[in-house]
Design an enzyme around this catalytic site. Sequence first.
Site, short mmCIF file in Angstrom:
data_model
loop_
_atom_site.label_atom_id
_atom_site.label_comp_id
_atom_site.label_asym_id
_atom_site.label_seq_id
_atom_site.Cartn_x
_atom_site.Cartn_y
_atom_site.Cartn_z
N TYR A 1 35.57 -19.63 25.57
CA TYR A 1 36.71 -19.14 24.63
C TYR A 1 36.95 -17.72 25.25
CZ TYR A 1 38.93 -17.59 20.28
OH TYR A 1 39.87 -17.24 19.25
N LYS B 1 38.84 -23.16 25.70
CA LYS B 1 39.83 -22.85 25.01
C LYS B 1 40.44 -21.50 25.28
CE LYS B 1 40.84 -20.86 20.33
NZ LYS B 1 40.31 -20.31 18.89
#
Length: 314
Positions: free
Chosen positions: A149, A177
Amino acid sequence: MKNKGEKACPEDVVAKFGRILLPLITAFKNDLSVDYALTKKVARFVVENKFCDSIIVSGTTGEFYALSFDERVQLFQAIKEEFGDTIPLIAGTGSASTQEAIELTKAAEKLGYDAVMVVAPYYSHPEQEGIYQHFRAVAQSTSLPLMIYNIPLFAGVNIAPDTVARLAEIENIIAIKDEAGLNPLQATAYIQKTEGRLAVYSGDDPMVLQVLIQGGVGVVSGGSHVIGDMMRSMINDFLAGRNDQARETYYRLMKLFTAFQGKDGRRTNPTPLVKAAFELFSGLQTSLPRPPLTPATEEEKAQLRAALRAIGKL
């Protein structure tokens, strides 16, 4: 997913986790304790309305940074109890501390989660080697698939494409992400540097079409608590080559995405406004955030109502 010893490709990741991953909001009681029962109702609502393909528990929209270790694990347990194996569940196990991220990841694996999402180590501003070693240590502590992330605005560090390329060599690191902020083309660099070995998800709702164009596979979408059906329609239209329809939906959704920024774009963290919009839409009393975040103001709620009406959600 692939068998042990075989790295999952982006197509495998999409087949398992889908294109819309929803970072579940965490509901709080008036005394600011976690309302586990209400959080399960929120999750059930979005699943029954088919607003997402997978649920992320204890992500940014879930205010993980304001939760204790035990609260996060209890959230993992509550949502697992609610759904069992009926929908893919991803545990947000990121932490400023590598050791705590490892312990949270082990807890999620023990509870039977399908994957973990780990945010870049924040506040300490580690160099790229430190970032690499952080993710490597967490990945090696578990057999679960791991999603990186990247969110420089909040973490204070950006995960460089060369670092991601090194991490992509680790078998169970399968996706990233990316909420790159001022670097909207970073998704392209990630894909090129990793030679397409990682599934790239947009971490920013307004950027999903732009990331798909670059070769991304989907979105981690807080707004999909309310507009998951529209998000799915937009993605499906784009992938089917119906660009005019996808663009029309995108323009409609921008009304709500703009409202999430608050008056004059003052909200750096949109979570309180996502929660308020969900409350207006669903009727579930979920809008209270934990300090230091502040609740939506009446003016902000009025903007959200207008945006929700404009897209047919009220």
